[in-house]
Write an enzyme that holds these catalytic residues in place. Sequence first.
Site, PDB file in Angstrom:
ATOM      1  N   ILE A  13       0.836  -1.205   0.000  1.00  0.00           N
ATOM      2  CA  ILE A  13       0.000   0.000   0.000  1.00  0.00           C
ATOM      3  C   ILE A  13       0.875   1.261   0.000  1.00  0.00           C
ATOM      4  CG2 ILE A  13      -1.655   1.347   1.365  1.00  0.00           C
ATOM      5  CD1 ILE A  13      -2.894  -1.320   2.291  1.00  0.00           C
ATOM      6  N   ALA A  82       3.563   2.629   7.627  1.00  0.00           N
ATOM      7  CA  ALA A  82       4.377   1.516   8.124  1.00  0.00           C
ATOM      8  C   ALA A  82       3.620   0.736   9.188  1.00  0.00           C
ATOM      9  CB  ALA A  82       5.688   2.053   8.701  1.00  0.00           C
ATOM     10  N   GLY A  83       3.584  -0.566   9.038  1.00  0.00           N
ATOM     11  CA  GLY A  83       2.901  -1.389  10.036  1.00  0.00           C
ATOM     12  C   GLY A  83       3.349  -2.832   9.917  1.00  0.00           C
ATOM     13  N   ILE A  84       3.255  -3.555  11.045  1.00  0.00           N
ATOM     14  CA  ILE A  84       3.652  -4.968  11.044  1.00  0.00           C
ATOM     15  C   ILE A  84       2.592  -5.807  11.748  1.00  0.00           C
ATOM     16  CG2 ILE A  84       6.135  -4.481  11.015  1.00  0.00           C
ATOM     17  CD1 ILE A  84       6.149  -5.183  14.056  1.00  0.00           C
ATOM     18  N   GLN A 140     -10.102  -9.252  15.302  1.00  0.00           N
ATOM     19  CA  GLN A 140      -9.708 -10.429  14.524  1.00  0.00           C
ATOM     20  C   GLN A 140      -8.969 -11.388  15.437  1.00  0.00           C
ATOM     21  OE1 GLN A 140     -10.013 -11.747  11.317  1.00  0.00           O
ATOM     22  NE2 GLN A 140      -8.852 -13.414  12.226  1.00  0.00           N
ATOM     23  N   TYR A 146      -2.301  -6.273  17.100  1.00  0.00           N
ATOM     24  CA  TYR A 146      -2.495  -5.461  15.877  1.00  0.00           C
ATOM     25  C   TYR A 146      -3.803  -4.668  15.951  1.00  0.00           C
ATOM     26  CZ  TYR A 146      -2.811  -4.736  10.740  1.00  0.00           C
ATOM     27  OH  TYR A 146      -2.920  -4.209   9.474  1.00  0.00           O
ATOM     28  N   GLY A 177      -9.549  -2.997   4.071  1.00  0.00           N
ATOM     29  CA  GLY A 177      -9.812  -4.407   4.298  1.00  0.00           C
ATOM     30  C   GLY A 177      -8.595  -5.200   3.845  1.00  0.00           C
TER      31      GLY A 177
HETATM   32  N1  CAA Z   1     -11.654 -17.307  15.090  1.00  0.00           N
HETATM   33  C1  CAA Z   1     -11.796 -17.969  16.249  1.00  0.00           C
HETATM   34  N2  CAA Z   1     -10.945 -18.927  16.653  1.00  0.00           N
HETATM   35  C2  CAA Z   1      -9.932 -19.217  15.850  1.00  0.00           C
HETATM   36  C3  CAA Z   1      -9.709 -18.549  14.620  1.00  0.00           C
HETATM   37  C4  CAA Z   1     -10.632 -17.577  14.258  1.00  0.00           C
HETATM   38  N3  CAA Z   1     -10.518 -16.910  13.119  1.00  0.00           N
HETATM   39  N4  CAA Z   1      -8.620 -19.054  14.071  1.00  0.00           N
HETATM   40  C5  CAA Z   1      -8.143 -20.018  14.871  1.00  0.00           C
HETATM   41  N5  CAA Z   1      -8.951 -20.116  15.944  1.00  0.00           N
HETATM   42  C6  CAA Z   1      -8.835 -21.039  17.052  1.00  0.00           C
HETATM   43  C7  CAA Z   1      -8.850 -22.478  16.567  1.00  0.00           C
HETATM   44  O1  CAA Z   1     -10.182 -22.909  16.422  1.00  0.00           O
HETATM   45  C8  CAA Z   1      -8.170 -23.214  17.710  1.00  0.00           C
HETATM   46  O2  CAA Z   1      -9.041 -23.395  18.800  1.00  0.00           O
HETATM   47  P1  CAA Z   1      -8.953 -24.730  19.714  1.00  0.00           P
HETATM   48  O3  CAA Z   1      -7.546 -24.743  20.218  1.00  0.00           O
HETATM   49  O4  CAA Z   1      -9.981 -24.476  20.738  1.00  0.00           O
HETATM   50  O5  CAA Z   1      -9.255 -25.842  18.763  1.00  0.00           O
HETATM   51  C9  CAA Z   1      -7.161 -22.175  18.185  1.00  0.00           C
HETATM   52  O6  CAA Z   1      -7.576 -20.914  17.642  1.00  0.00           O
HETATM   53  C10 CAA Z   1      -5.772 -22.473  17.728  1.00  0.00           C
HETATM   54  O7  CAA Z   1      -5.817 -22.708  16.308  1.00  0.00           O
HETATM   55  P2  CAA Z   1      -4.466 -22.960  15.517  1.00  0.00           P
HETATM   56  O8  CAA Z   1      -3.751 -24.192  16.035  1.00  0.00           O
HETATM   57  O9  CAA Z   1      -4.713 -22.861  14.053  1.00  0.00           O
HETATM   58  O10 CAA Z   1      -3.721 -21.707  16.049  1.00  0.00           O
HETATM   59  P3  CAA Z   1      -2.435 -21.046  15.715  1.00  0.00           P
HETATM   60  O11 CAA Z   1      -1.956 -20.604  17.038  1.00  0.00           O
HETATM   61  O12 CAA Z   1      -1.513 -21.854  14.866  1.00  0.00           O
HETATM   62  O13 CAA Z   1      -2.908 -19.791  14.793  1.00  0.00           O
HETATM   63  C11 CAA Z   1      -4.010 -17.722  14.341  1.00  0.00           C
HETATM   64  C12 CAA Z   1      -4.038 -19.020  15.135  1.00  0.00           C
HETATM   65  C13 CAA Z   1      -2.790 -16.898  14.737  1.00  0.00           C
HETATM   66  C14 CAA Z   1      -5.272 -16.922  14.677  1.00  0.00           C
HETATM   67  C15 CAA Z   1      -3.905 -18.061  12.846  1.00  0.00           C
HETATM   68  O14 CAA Z   1      -5.056 -18.782  12.482  1.00  0.00           O
HETATM   69  C16 CAA Z   1      -3.841 -16.810  11.978  1.00  0.00           C
HETATM   70  O15 CAA Z   1      -2.767 -16.290  11.726  1.00  0.00           O
HETATM   71  N6  CAA Z   1      -4.980 -16.335  11.471  1.00  0.00           N
HETATM   72  C17 CAA Z   1      -5.036 -15.162  10.596  1.00  0.00           C
HETATM   73  C18 CAA Z   1      -5.228 -13.937  11.402  1.00  0.00           C
HETATM   74  C19 CAA Z   1      -5.422 -12.785  10.417  1.00  0.00           C
HETATM   75  O16 CAA Z   1      -6.455 -12.662   9.779  1.00  0.00           O
HETATM   76  N7  CAA Z   1      -4.406 -11.930  10.277  1.00  0.00           N
HETATM   77  C20 CAA Z   1      -4.490 -10.839   9.360  1.00  0.00           C
HETATM   78  C21 CAA Z   1      -3.142 -10.591   8.778  1.00  0.00           C
HETATM   79  S1  CAA Z   1      -3.215  -9.413   7.434  1.00  0.00           S
HETATM   80  C22 CAA Z   1      -3.518  -7.970   8.164  1.00  0.00           C
HETATM   81  O17 CAA Z   1      -3.501  -7.828   9.354  1.00  0.00           O
HETATM   82  C23 CAA Z   1      -3.814  -6.820   7.249  1.00  0.00           C
HETATM   83  C24 CAA Z   1      -5.063  -6.174   7.632  1.00  0.00           C
HETATM   84  O18 CAA Z   1      -5.036  -5.100   8.224  1.00  0.00           O
HETATM   85  C25 CAA Z   1      -6.354  -6.768   7.221  1.00  0.00           C
END
Ligand code: CAA
Length: 239
Positions: A13, A82-84, A140, A146, A177
Amino acid sequence: MRVALVTGATAGIGAATAEALQSAGYRVAANFANRPDMAQAFTARTSIPAFGWNVADHAACAAGVARVESQLGPVEVLVNNAGITRDAMLHKMSVAQWREVLDVNLGGCFNMCRAVIEGMRERRFGRIVTMGSVNGLSGQAGQTNYAATKAGLIGFTKSLALEGASRGITANVIAPGYTSTDMVSAIDAQVMAHILAGIPAGRLALPEEIARCVVFLVADASGFINGATLSVNGAKYMA
Ligand code: CAA
C-alpha cells in the site's frame, strides 16, 4: 509542489500511495526500514527517493524528517503507512510480539507525527493520513496486538484532528480491508480461503484502491474532512 512523506513506502500500500501521490503532482519521499535492496529497486523504478529509518525509533524519526526536509523541503503531507503483524492467539502471544507491534504501529505514528507537527502548525497547513485496518474496527482472532494498535490510531487521529483544525491541519484514518500485499500473502492458505469467503466483494483490495483514497484525503480541497475513518473493505465490515 507540496512535499509528501510516506512511511513503509517501498512495497504494498505504501508503494502504491507514493506513486499515486507522485502522479498527483507531489514531491514524494519514501521511508523504509529494512530491505535496502527493495528500496533501491523502488527508487530505480519510480525515481522517488528512499530514506531508511525505523519508525519505532523516536530519534531516528526526527533525524529522518530533517534529512527529507533538507533535500525536498518542509513535509506538508505525512502518510503513516508503516505497520507490522505478529499474529498469535493471546494465550500464545509473547511480550515481544505485543511490544513490537505496539512500537511500530502505534509508536511509529506518534514518532512521525511528533517530528512534523510543529512545522505544520507554524506553516498553518498539514495533511496526515494514517493506515488503520478493518481489523481495528471488527477485531480479529490472532490479532489482539495489531487490532489494539489500529483501534488506537483512530483515537489518536481524532485527538490530533481537534488539535490541528484551527491551524489548517487535518488528520484522518483509512481502514483498508484485506489487501493484496506481502502482509496478507503471508497468511496460511486455508485461513486465507476462510477470510476470502467472508469478503462480500469476493476478492482482496488492490493497493491502488487504497492509494487513491490517500490522494483524495490529502488534497488541499479536502480541508474540511478531519478526524474521519474511511473504510475501504469490499463490504466486509460496516462500522
Ligand atoms: N476465530 C476464532 N478462533 C480461531 C480462529 C478464528 N478466526 N482461528 C483459529 N482459531 C482457534 C482455533 O479454532 C483453535 O481453537 P482450539 O484450540 O480451541 O481448537 C485455536 O484458535 C488455535 O488454532 P491454531 O492451532 O490454528 O492456532 P495457531 O496458534 O496456529 O494460529 C491464528 C491461530 C494466529 C489466529 C492463525 O489462524 C492466523 O494467523 N490467522 C489469521 C489472522 C489474520 O487474519 N491476520 C491478518 C493478517 S493481514 C492484516 O492484518 C492486514 C489487515 O489489516 C487486514
